[in-house]
Design an enzyme around this catalytic site. Structure first.
Site, PDB file in Angstrom:
ATOM      1  N   CYS A  89       0.850  -1.184   0.000  1.00 39.41           N
ATOM      2  CA  CYS A  89       0.000   0.000   0.000  1.00 39.41           C
ATOM      3  C   CYS A  89       0.889   1.238   0.000  1.00 39.41           C
ATOM      4  CB  CYS A  89      -0.888   0.009   1.232  1.00 39.41           C
ATOM      5  SG  CYS A  89      -2.151  -1.295   1.253  1.00 39.41           S
TER       6      CYS A  89
ATOM      7  N   CYS B 121      -6.585   0.883   4.466  1.00 38.80           N
ATOM      8  CA  CYS B 121      -7.111  -0.468   4.649  1.00 38.80           C
ATOM      9  C   CYS B 121      -6.877  -0.887   6.104  1.00 38.80           C
ATOM     10  CB  CYS B 121      -6.445  -1.441   3.675  1.00 38.80           C
ATOM     11  SG  CYS B 121      -4.718  -1.829   4.077  1.00 38.80           S
TER      12      CYS B 121
ATOM     13  N   GLU C 205       0.635   3.995   1.954  1.00 36.51           N
ATOM     14  CA  GLU C 205       0.921   4.581   3.258  1.00 36.51           C
ATOM     15  C   GLU C 205       2.228   4.074   3.871  1.00 36.51           C
ATOM     16  OE1 GLU C 205      -3.681   4.342   3.085  1.00 36.51           O
ATOM     17  OE2 GLU C 205      -1.962   3.237   2.293  1.00 36.51           O
TER      18      GLU C 205
ATOM     19  N   CYS D 207      -3.160  -1.146   7.085  1.00 36.30           N
ATOM     20  CA  CYS D 207      -2.541   0.182   7.191  1.00 36.30           C
ATOM     21  C   CYS D 207      -3.051   0.930   8.424  1.00 36.30           C
ATOM     22  CB  CYS D 207      -2.778   0.995   5.923  1.00 36.30           C
ATOM     23  SG  CYS D 207      -1.762   0.423   4.540  1.00 36.30           S
TER      24      CYS D 207
END
Length: 144
Positions: A63, A106, A65, A109
């Site tokens: 991801c 998500c 982040e 994260c």
């Protein structure tokens, strides 16, 4: 979830991450796999960008982040220095999106953001509008 309005610096962070998303999207890679760009701002106002990294083996995908947070940490920032985070989705026909939009982190994260700074400001949407909440608000039942 308790949310607050965006500050001017939050809007600037969103604008920067949109530009990162536009610059990094490659529709020929993984058939235009869903791409997200993220940005984190530190307490000294430095901004670090990250983009999602799709991979043929899903577990190897990342991801945006953690990529952004990793950039801040690699540059010498402490976890408590990471003040604000936002993720922006690239507009794609298959995702019913005509423009860049703020997307919530998500579940994995969310856990990571809380690990790094449970008071981190995270930009999310509420009733279709960008708002700010604390990372810990995204995991109301977390007890560790």
């Amino acid at each position: 979830m308790d949310t607050k309005p965006l500050s001017d610096s939050d809007r600037e962070l969103i604008d920067r991450v949109i530009k990162t998303n536009e610059r990094s999207f490659d529709d020929s890679f993984f058939e235009g796999a869903h791409i997200v760009a993220a940005g984190v701002r530190t307490t000294d106002r430095t901004v670090y960008d990250g983009v999602s990294l799709p991979a043929a083996i899903g577990r190897a995908s990342l991801c945006a982040e953690p990529v952004a947070i990793g950039s801040a940490v690699a540059d010498g920032h402490n976890h408590d220095d990471i003040e604000t985070c936002v993720a922006i989705s690239y507009p794609m026909d298959g995702h019913d999106a005509e423009d860049h939009r703020v997307v919530p982190p998500c579940g994995v994260c969310r856990e990571m953001l809380v690990d790094y700074n449970d008071e981190m400001r995270v930009i999310v949407t509420e009733d279709g509008e960008p708002r700010v909440t604390r990372a810990v608000e995204l995991l109301p039942g977390r007890t560790w």
